[in-house]
Scaffold this motif. Structure first.
Motif, PDB file in Angstrom:
ATOM      1  N   LYS A  62       0.820  -1.217   0.000  1.00  0.00           N
ATOM      2  CA  LYS A  62       0.000   0.000   0.000  1.00  0.00           C
ATOM      3  C   LYS A  62       0.854   1.269   0.000  1.00  0.00           C
ATOM      4  O   LYS A  62       0.315   2.368   0.033  1.00  0.00           O
ATOM      5  N   SER A  63       2.177   1.107  -0.001  1.00  0.00           N
ATOM      6  CA  SER A  63       3.129   2.235   0.016  1.00  0.00           C
ATOM      7  C   SER A  63       2.816   3.208   1.140  1.00  0.00           C
ATOM      8  O   SER A  63       2.559   4.390   0.912  1.00  0.00           O
ATOM      9  N   ARG A  64       2.866   2.683   2.366  1.00  0.00           N
ATOM     10  CA  ARG A  64       2.586   3.568   3.494  1.00  0.00           C
ATOM     11  C   ARG A  64       3.197   3.046   4.782  1.00  0.00           C
ATOM     12  O   ARG A  64       3.457   1.860   4.935  1.00  0.00           O
ATOM     13  N   PHE A  65       3.444   3.995   5.679  1.00  0.00           N
ATOM     14  CA  PHE A  65       3.810   3.731   7.062  1.00  0.00           C
ATOM     15  C   PHE A  65       2.601   4.079   7.912  1.00  0.00           C
ATOM     16  O   PHE A  65       1.915   5.078   7.648  1.00  0.00           O
ATOM     17  N   VAL A  66       2.362   3.295   8.949  1.00  0.00           N
ATOM     18  CA  VAL A  66       1.334   3.635   9.925  1.00  0.00           C
ATOM     19  C   VAL A  66       1.963   3.507  11.309  1.00  0.00           C
ATOM     20  O   VAL A  66       2.566   2.477  11.625  1.00  0.00           O
ATOM     21  N   ILE A  67       1.840   4.560  12.111  1.00  0.00           N
ATOM     22  CA  ILE A  67       2.290   4.536  13.491  1.00  0.00           C
ATOM     23  C   ILE A  67       1.038   4.584  14.346  1.00  0.00           C
ATOM     24  O   ILE A  67       0.286   5.562  14.316  1.00  0.00           O
ATOM     25  N   TYR A  68       0.816   3.508  15.080  1.00  0.00           N
ATOM     26  CA  TYR A  68      -0.422   3.355  15.843  1.00  0.00           C
ATOM     27  C   TYR A  68      -0.286   3.974  17.230  1.00  0.00           C
ATOM     28  O   TYR A  68      -0.454   3.316  18.252  1.00  0.00           O
ATOM     29  N   PHE A  75       1.534   7.810   6.869  1.00  0.00           N
ATOM     30  CA  PHE A  75       2.487   8.419   5.950  1.00  0.00           C
ATOM     31  C   PHE A  75       2.420   7.687   4.617  1.00  0.00           C
ATOM     32  O   PHE A  75       2.720   6.497   4.549  1.00  0.00           O
ATOM     33  N   GLU A  76       2.020   8.399   3.582  1.00  0.00           N
ATOM     34  CA  GLU A  76       1.981   7.828   2.234  1.00  0.00           C
ATOM     35  C   GLU A  76       3.364   7.954   1.619  1.00  0.00           C
ATOM     36  O   GLU A  76       3.937   9.052   1.560  1.00  0.00           O
ATOM     37  N   ILE A  77       3.928   6.829   1.168  1.00  0.00           N
ATOM     38  CA  ILE A  77       5.258   6.849   0.562  1.00  0.00           C
ATOM     39  C   ILE A  77       5.133   7.353  -0.874  1.00  0.00           C
ATOM     40  O   ILE A  77       4.424   6.777  -1.686  1.00  0.00           O
ATOM     41  N   ILE A  78       5.850   8.433  -1.168  1.00  0.00           N
ATOM     42  CA  ILE A  78       5.866   9.028  -2.506  1.00  0.00           C
ATOM     43  C   ILE A  78       7.049   8.493  -3.303  1.00  0.00           C
ATOM     44  O   ILE A  78       6.917   8.147  -4.470  1.00  0.00           O
ATOM     45  N   VAL A  79       8.231   8.407  -2.661  1.00  0.00           N
ATOM     46  CA  VAL A  79       9.455   7.950  -3.324  1.00  0.00           C
ATOM     47  C   VAL A  79      10.215   7.014  -2.381  1.00  0.00           C
ATOM     48  O   VAL A  79      10.441   7.356  -1.223  1.00  0.00           O
ATOM     49  N   TYR A  80      10.590   5.845  -2.910  1.00  0.00           N
ATOM     50  CA  TYR A  80      11.497   4.942  -2.204  1.00  0.00           C
ATOM     51  C   TYR A  80      12.912   5.368  -2.585  1.00  0.00           C
ATOM     52  O   TYR A  80      13.315   5.216  -3.727  1.00  0.00           O
ATOM     53  N   GLN A  81      13.650   5.929  -1.646  1.00  0.00           N
ATOM     54  CA  GLN A  81      14.991   6.414  -1.946  1.00  0.00           C
ATOM     55  C   GLN A  81      15.998   5.261  -1.925  1.00  0.00           C
ATOM     56  O   GLN A  81      15.762   4.240  -1.277  1.00  0.00           O
ATOM     57  N   PRO A  82      17.121   5.426  -2.622  1.00  0.00           N
ATOM     58  CA  PRO A  82      18.146   4.369  -2.621  1.00  0.00           C
ATOM     59  C   PRO A  82      18.687   4.126  -1.204  1.00  0.00           C
ATOM     60  O   PRO A  82      18.756   5.048  -0.393  1.00  0.00           O
ATOM     61  N   ILE A  83      19.074   2.892  -0.960  1.00  0.00           N
ATOM     62  CA  ILE A  83      19.667   2.537   0.335  1.00  0.00           C
ATOM     63  C   ILE A  83      21.035   3.196   0.434  1.00  0.00           C
ATOM     64  O   ILE A  83      21.811   3.186  -0.523  1.00  0.00           O
TER      65      ILE A  83
END
Length: 136
Positions: A62-68, A75-83
């Protein structure tokens, strides 16, 4: 008839492989701290560590982080940055938008020299939140 069976099998294989490549990572927090800019735009001091026991989920499907936390942070992930990796750290960074539409960068940092301790940094223009996290 055999072509239809072949298409059905290929469809199920395709759907199955799609599920294999999506991942859901779960973490627990142990503590957090906050750093804010003052009215002059200079960084202040980190707040004292506060103990917390919160679930954090990274869902790449779902390209997202959720902090419960008490107020759920999405948080919706827009770009996966390089490691990024160096002698002391491995950094996985993500350009995100939070549930208020504000831009931020989330980074999961593994501290190699600290028994592979993990931290989640949430970087905004005027504040940084850090959670100490561990895998579930």
């Amino acid at each position: 008839m055999t072509k239809i069976k072949l298409y059905i099998i290929l469809l199920f294989l395709g759907l199955g492989l799609q599920q294999v490549y999506s991942q859901n990572y779960k973490f627990k927090t142990s503590s957090f701290s906050v750093l804010e800019k003052n009215e002059r735009g200079k960084w202040g001091k980190w707040s004292d560590l506060n103990l917390v026991n919160i679930l954090v989920s990274l869902d790449t499907n779902k390209s997202r982080f959720v902090i419960y936390s008490e107020v759920i942070q999405l948080f919706e992930i827009i770009v996966y940055q390089p490691i990024a990796e160096n002698d002391t750290d491995i950094v996985y960074s993500f350009t995100c938008k939070d549930n208020n539409g504000e831009d931020c960068t989330l980074s999961i940092i593994t501290r190699k020299n600290q028994d592979n301790r993990k931290q989640l940094y949430i970087n905004y223009d005027n504040r940084i939140i850090v959670y100490n996290i561990f895998n579930m």
